[in-house]
Design an enzyme around this catalytic site. Structure first.
Site, short mmCIF file in Angstrom:
data_model
loop_
_atom_site.label_atom_id
_atom_site.label_comp_id
_atom_site.label_asym_id
_atom_site.label_seq_id
_atom_site.Cartn_x
_atom_site.Cartn_y
_atom_site.Cartn_z
N HIS A 1 -2.38 -13.81 12.28
CA HIS A 1 -1.97 -13.59 10.90
C HIS A 1 -2.38 -12.22 10.36
O HIS A 1 -1.61 -11.56 9.67
CB HIS A 1 -2.60 -14.69 10.04
N GLU B 1 -3.44 -2.92 5.61
CA GLU B 1 -3.89 -3.65 6.80
C GLU B 1 -4.19 -2.74 7.99
O GLU B 1 -5.04 -3.05 8.83
CB GLU B 1 -2.84 -4.70 7.19
N ARG C 1 -11.23 -19.25 6.83
CA ARG C 1 -10.16 -19.49 7.81
C ARG C 1 -10.61 -19.58 9.25
O ARG C 1 -10.01 -20.31 10.03
CB ARG C 1 -9.18 -18.32 7.72
N HIS D 1 -4.20 -17.62 11.12
CA HIS D 1 -4.01 -18.49 9.96
C HIS D 1 -3.97 -19.92 10.45
O HIS D 1 -3.26 -20.22 11.43
CB HIS D 1 -2.71 -18.13 9.23
N GLN E 1 2.64 -15.18 0.93
CA GLN E 1 2.94 -16.29 0.02
C GLN E 1 1.86 -16.43 -1.04
O GLN E 1 2.12 -16.47 -2.22
CB GLN E 1 3.05 -17.60 0.81
N ALA F 1 0.84 -1.20 0.00
CA ALA F 1 0.00 0.00 0.00
C ALA F 1 0.87 1.25 0.00
O ALA F 1 0.70 2.16 -0.82
CB ALA F 1 -0.94 -0.02 1.20
N ARG G 1 -11.51 -11.88 7.04
CA ARG G 1 -11.00 -11.57 5.71
C ARG G 1 -10.96 -12.81 4.82
O ARG G 1 -10.51 -13.89 5.24
CB ARG G 1 -9.58 -11.03 5.83
N GLU H 1 -7.94 -20.67 -2.93
CA GLU H 1 -7.75 -20.63 -1.47
C GLU H 1 -9.11 -20.73 -0.79
O GLU H 1 -10.16 -20.62 -1.44
CB GLU H 1 -7.00 -19.36 -1.06
C1 SIN Z 1 -1.56 -17.69 2.45
O1 SIN Z 1 -0.75 -17.88 1.55
O2 SIN Z 1 -2.16 -18.59 3.01
C2 SIN Z 1 -1.79 -16.28 2.91
C3 SIN Z 1 -2.74 -15.63 2.03
C4 SIN Z 1 -3.45 -14.56 2.78
O3 SIN Z 1 -3.32 -14.47 4.00
O4 SIN Z 1 -4.22 -13.83 2.16
#
Ligand code: SIN
Length: 530
Positions: free
Chosen positions: A346, A370, A285, A239, A45, A14, A381, A116
């Site tokens: 996380h 963030e 998550r 996370h 990642q 940002a 999120r 994801e």
């Molecule tokens: C991850 O690679 O699991 C992180 C992605 C994220 O937190 O948006």
């Protein structure tokens, strides 16, 4: 005193994106407390969520974001960030950022989109498993070429300078910032009509985190002290899969591993996510992290395992080179053995309340990325939405802060005055207090909460706050002391917000009020210093 057209605090996606745009219009100082590449962005990642194909749609991305956010997303903000995504991504690739491509079967290349948790489509742009590093590196290359941008490394922001704090009876306006130059120990005064907080999150407030050491909640704590509205700090995202290893701390095992078929198993080799959610390992998550927590509490095991060994070894090595190499160095071949994992703090979904243009309740102070709470994430999120938000918010804040003529507040700024004493004994106390905050947040304000534990945390934090204030007024400020002060403030905000939400929603789960209560709590939690 030094003066700039724009001051940017923080050097993640940002802050750097804003700085590059702002430099077209004037001088920019980027203040960053370690080296410029030390940021949460560099550690990301997974990637950037963005609608890139005809099989996907803005409506679907909006729907997935709203579903994860458990009723608290601001739909207008979500829609605007999602629909601006492709334009901002095109700008990023124009700056040299390379996302992985694949051959589409017709001899042409297309983005290799990852999947994801919580996403109903493949829509994650990525650079192998080091997307943040690729973005950070290219942006810093462009920054280094720019004659109007000055990067001030090893400079830690102390406090915003506001008309409110200076005692002027007028709309509270930000006039700049005091920053500690670590090399000289001197606190310098930087003046600007536009100050942008892009300082990232507060993972270090917890004992176990996937975040780098710089994530100490500085922007939120400074904005709080300056009188800005802070929102939704109870929603801390854990996370589900941080590597569990005695010598490697804070290493994330990307959600993309589950996106590519990785399954979660317990110490007996049994898959358990199917008992918790029909989306299994790809549930949002909060659900996966709570399921792992429950599994560990039930069995007494110290971790669970993420197993991707059923995929071809070549695929694992080429898709996840960073994870593969890091685990291998720790003696674990992930093509052959499941990866031991635990949840860890996380992402901060709350923050300085800001609109989609980054404007906060203090004139001249913008918050992007963030550190800000814009309404995109709501109570939880959606994975990989944050780099997208950082990009879009940077652009919006640039447009807003450069549109029309800003009226200058003609007030002369006082220089910083600090205590003179430096006492080595006290430095030890600072490091003990750091540990205490992080341990008590982990023990009392984690994935599963109760009012009693939250009250306990609140009492301890009050004592720590009093101790830190005493240091702050009597001793020379150091980065460690400033970070500790910020950690204690942010920890207290998380606890106070959590105590005020008497329900369970998204990332905030309490045994005392296990149900969601839309009648009373379908709203943001807002806090302001009185
Ligand atoms: C991850 O690679 O699991 C992180 C992605 C994220 O937190 O948006």
């Amino acid at each position: 005193m030094r003066e700039f057209d724009f001051i940017v605090l923080g050097s993640g996606i940002a802050g750097l994106s804003f700085a590059l745009k702002a430099a077209q219009k004037g001088s920019v100082a980027i203040v960053t407390k370690r080296s410029s590449s030390d940021s949460n962005t560099a550690w990301a990642q997974g990637g950037v969520a963005c609608v890139m194909t005809g099989e996907d749609s803005f409506d679907l991305h909006v729907r997935d974001t709203l579903a994860a956010g458990a009723g608290l997303c601001h739909e207008d903000v979500v829609r605007s960030i999602v629909t601006e995504g492709p334009t901002r991504i095109a700008e990023l690739t124009g700056l040299g950022v390379h996302f992985d491509q694949r051959e589409n079967g017709n001899g042409t290349m297309e983005p290799d989109l990852g999947r994801e948790g919580g996403h109903t489509k493949r829509r994650i742009l990525h650079a192998r498993d080091a997307t943040g590093r690729e973005i950070e590196t290219r942006l810093l290359e462009r920054i280094a070429e720019h004659p109007r941008i000055e990067v001030m490394e090893n400079h830690m922001a102390v406090d915003f300078i506001t008309t409110g704090k200076l005692g002027y009876a007028m709309e509270n306006s930000c006039l700049g910032v005091y920053v500690l130059n670590e090399a000289t120990g001197i606190v310098e005064t930087l003046r600007s009509d536009v100050t942008v907080a892009a300082t990232g999150g507060c993972g270090k407030v917890y004992l176990y985190t996937t975040n780098p050491d710089v994530a100490t909640g500085d922007g939120v704590a400074m904005a709080w002290r300056a009188g800005a509205v802070i929102a939704n700090m109870e929603f801390v995202q854990f996370h589900p899969t941080c590597l569990y290893h005695p010598s490697i701390k804070s290493f994330l095992i990307s959600e993309a591993v589950r996106g590519e078929g990785g399954i979660l198993i317990n110490e007996r080799g049994q898959r358990f996510m199917e008992h918790h959610n029909p989306q299994k390992e790809l549930a949002p998550r909060d659900i996966v992290a709570r399921a792992i927590d429950a599994e560990m509490k039930r069995s007494g095991a110290k971790c669970v395992y993420l197993d991707i060994t059923h995929k071809p070894a070549d695929f694992i090595r080429s898709r996840f080179p960073t994870i593969y190499e890091t685990c291998l160095q720790a003696g674990l071949d992930i093509t052959k053995s499941p990866i031991p994992v635990v949840p860890a703090a996380h992402y901060q979904c709350g923050g300085v309340k800001a609109d989609v243009n980054g404007e906060t309740s203090i004139r001249g102070l913008f918050a992007i990325g963030e550190v800000a709470c814009t309404g995109l994430h709501g109570a939880n999120r959606l994975a990989s939405n944050s780099l997208l938000e950082g990009l879009v918010a940077a652009h919006r804040a640039f447009e807003k802060s450069t549109r029309g003529k800003r009226e200058r507040v003609e007030i002369s700024l006082p220089e910083w005055r600090s205590g003179q004493v430096q006492d080595v004994d006290e430095l030890v106390v600072i490091s003990h207090n750091w540990e205490e905050v992080r341990r008590l947040m982990w023990d009392y304000v984690g994935i599963v909460r109760t009012d009693k534990r939250l009250q306990r945390a609140a009492t301890r934090l009050r004592n720590l706050h009093a101790e830190v204030q005493e240091f702050y007024w009597n001793f020379k400020v150091t980065t460690d002391l400033l970070e500790l002060r910020n950690l204690v403030t942010v920890a207290s905000l998380v606890v106070d917000c959590a105590l005020s939400r008497k329900e369970s929603r998204g990332l905030h789960f309490t045994l005392d009020y296990p149900e969601r209560d839309d009648r009373r709590f379908l709203r943001d939690t807002l806090m302001r210093r009185v």
